[in-house]
Structure formats: structure tokens, C-alpha cells
Design an enzyme around this catalytic site. Structure first.
Site, PDB file in Angstrom:
ATOM      1  N   CYS A   4      45.827  32.698  31.710  1.00 38.33           N
ATOM      2  CA  CYS A   4      45.248  33.608  32.643  1.00 38.33           C
ATOM      3  C   CYS A   4      45.387  33.151  34.556  1.00 38.33           C
ATOM      4  CB  CYS A   4      44.043  33.381  32.417  1.00 38.33           C
ATOM      5  SG  CYS A   4      42.035  33.659  33.830  1.00 38.33           S
ATOM      6  N   HIS A  46      36.167  30.097  32.862  1.00 37.43           N
ATOM      7  CA  HIS A  46      36.335  31.244  33.214  1.00 37.43           C
ATOM      8  C   HIS A  46      35.310  32.115  32.511  1.00 37.43           C
ATOM      9  CE1 HIS A  46      39.337  34.814  31.923  1.00 37.43           C
ATOM     10  NE2 HIS A  46      38.506  34.578  30.703  1.00 37.43           N
ATOM     11  N   ASN A  87      35.367  44.335  40.394  1.00 36.65           N
ATOM     12  CA  ASN A  87      36.137  45.061  39.172  1.00 36.65           C
ATOM     13  C   ASN A  87      35.756  45.024  38.207  1.00 36.65           C
ATOM     14  OD1 ASN A  87      36.803  46.334  42.037  1.00 36.65           O
ATOM     15  ND2 ASN A  87      39.167  45.638  42.103  1.00 36.65           N
ATOM     16  N   HIS A 100      36.121  38.294  39.470  1.00 36.08           N
ATOM     17  CA  HIS A 100      35.837  38.085  40.865  1.00 36.08           C
ATOM     18  C   HIS A 100      35.613  38.118  41.730  1.00 36.08           C
ATOM     19  CE1 HIS A 100      39.741  39.940  39.681  1.00 36.08           C
ATOM     20  NE2 HIS A 100      38.976  40.397  40.554  1.00 36.08           N
ATOM     21  N   HIS A 102      35.569  39.839  45.777  1.00 31.31           N
ATOM     22  CA  HIS A 102      36.350  40.558  46.435  1.00 31.31           C
ATOM     23  C   HIS A 102      35.436  40.269  47.481  1.00 31.31           C
ATOM     24  CE1 HIS A 102      40.002  41.939  44.623  1.00 31.31           C
ATOM     25  NE2 HIS A 102      39.052  42.576  43.460  1.00 31.31           N
TER      26      HIS A 102
HETATM   27  P1  5GP Z   1      40.893  43.016  40.599  1.00 26.95           P
HETATM   28  O1  5GP Z   1      41.937  44.665  40.996  1.00 26.95           O
HETATM   29  O2  5GP Z   1      41.519  43.064  39.612  1.00 26.95           O
HETATM   30  O3  5GP Z   1      39.962  43.662  41.192  1.00 26.95           O
HETATM   31  O4  5GP Z   1      41.826  42.273  42.082  1.00 26.95           O
HETATM   32  C1  5GP Z   1      42.800  41.200  41.992  1.00 26.95           C
HETATM   33  C2  5GP Z   1      43.380  41.086  43.306  1.00 26.95           C
HETATM   34  O5  5GP Z   1      43.932  39.275  43.122  1.00 26.95           O
HETATM   35  C3  5GP Z   1      44.024  41.758  43.791  1.00 26.95           C
HETATM   36  O6  5GP Z   1      43.772  42.064  44.886  1.00 26.95           O
HETATM   37  C4  5GP Z   1      45.157  41.161  43.909  1.00 26.95           C
HETATM   38  O7  5GP Z   1      45.984  41.239  45.112  1.00 26.95           O
HETATM   39  C5  5GP Z   1      44.584  40.156  43.574  1.00 26.95           C
HETATM   40  N1  5GP Z   1      45.625  38.867  43.160  1.00 26.95           N
HETATM   41  C6  5GP Z   1      46.896  38.738  42.771  1.00 26.95           C
HETATM   42  N2  5GP Z   1      47.210  38.205  42.215  1.00 26.95           N
HETATM   43  C7  5GP Z   1      47.397  37.424  42.793  1.00 26.95           C
HETATM   44  C8  5GP Z   1      47.562  35.923  43.242  1.00 26.95           C
HETATM   45  O8  5GP Z   1      48.419  35.053  42.680  1.00 26.95           O
HETATM   46  N3  5GP Z   1      47.201  35.135  44.537  1.00 26.95           N
HETATM   47  C9  5GP Z   1      46.384  35.504  44.978  1.00 26.95           C
HETATM   48  N4  5GP Z   1      45.785  34.870  46.224  1.00 26.95           N
HETATM   49  N5  5GP Z   1      45.270  36.548  44.737  1.00 26.95           N
HETATM   50  C10 5GP Z   1      46.174  37.430  43.790  1.00 26.95           C
HETATM   51 ZN    ZN Z   2      40.673  33.039  33.635  1.00 29.60          ZN
END
Ligand code: 5GP
Ligand code: ZN
Length: 114
Positions: A4, A46, A87, A100, A102
Site C-alpha cells: 500500500c 490502513h 474519492n 485519504h 484531499h
Molecule cells: P485518489 O485518486 O485516490 O483520490 O488520490 C490519490 C492522490 O495521490 C492523487 O491526487 C495523486 O496525485 C496522489 N499520489 C499518488 N502517488 C503519490 C505519491 O507517491 N506521493 C504523493 N505525495 N502523492 C501521490
Molecule cells: Zn495503506
């Protein structure tokens, strides 16, 4: 949880630009920011998504929102307003399956989202 990405970031195995950290949660800057401010808040333990919030683990969610309000003030986006979004699943376009929140701010948002 093995394999993860955000568990790896929470453990410090994968580097991130940290904004806030305590024993329960971590806030760090999104690698692909969608605004002048884009911070991700995660529980260190997690949780797959908001679908997996239960009476047993929900205290950390309240803590995330409490800390997020302070981070918004610290980042200078509180007065103008900002977006908090989590999301979930395929239609929600969740790409990392560790819950997470945002925080996106520093620009005018639109509604509805795409
Ligand atoms: P989701 O699409 O799951 O709502 O958001 C995942 C977020 O994680 C995305 O905005 C993406 O840019 C961010 N993200 C993905 N990989 C990494 C990483 O390795 N480091 C950081 N800081 N953000 C990440
Ligand atoms: Zn996790």
C-alpha cells in the site's frame, strides 16, 4: 498493509513532503497538485476508503477534520475557502486504496466536479 503506497508514506519508507504529523495521522503534499495548495490527510493505520469507516475506527476521521481546519489556516486558504474531498471506488475515481482526504485550495473551485 503490504503493497500500500500510503502505508509506505505513513511509515516513512516512501518519502513525502510532510505538512503535519502525529501518532494517528499524516498530512503531506500531493505529488500532482490540483491547486496552489493540495494536501492529503491519511490515517496511519490502513483504512481502505470511507466505505470502511466503522464505530471502531471513526475517531481518527474526526481528528483528520479537526487538524485539517488548522492546516487550512496555516496554509492561508481558510478565509477564501477550499475543497475537502475523499474519492471512493471506481466511479469516485479513487486511485490509492488507503483512505485519504484531499484539501485543495488557493483557487476558485467549480461545481459539479467532473
Ligand atoms: P485518489 O485518486 O485516490 O483520490 O488520490 C490519490 C492522490 O495521490 C492523487 O491526487 C495523486 O496525485 C496522489 N499520489 C499518488 N502517488 C503519490 C505519491 O507517491 N506521493 C504523493 N505525495 N502523492 C501521490
Ligand atoms: Zn495503506
Amino acid at each position: 498493509m503490504a503493497d500500500c503506497l500510503f502505508c509506505g508514506i505513513a511509515a516513512g519508507v516512501i518519502p513525502s513532503t510532510k505538512v503535519y504529523e502525529d501518532d494517528q495521522i499524516l498530512a503531506f503534499r500531493d505529488i500532482n497538485p490540483q491547486g496552489p495548495v493540495h494536501v492529503l490527510f491519511i490515517p496511519k493505520k490502513h483504512i481502505g476508503s470511507a466505505l470502511d469507516i466503522t464505530a471502531e475506527n471513526s475517531a481518527v476521521i474526526a481528528h483528520i477534520f479537526e487538524v485539517a481546519a488548522q492546516v487550512a489556516r496555516d496554509e492561508g486558504i481558510a478565509a477564501d475557502g477550499y475543497r475537502l474531498v475523499s474519492n471512493i471506488g471506481e466511479y469516485g475515481q479513487q486511485s490509492v486504496h488507503h483512505l485519504h482526504l484531499h484539501m485543495i485550495g488557493g483557487r476558485q473551485m467549480s461545481w459539479p466536479p467532473g
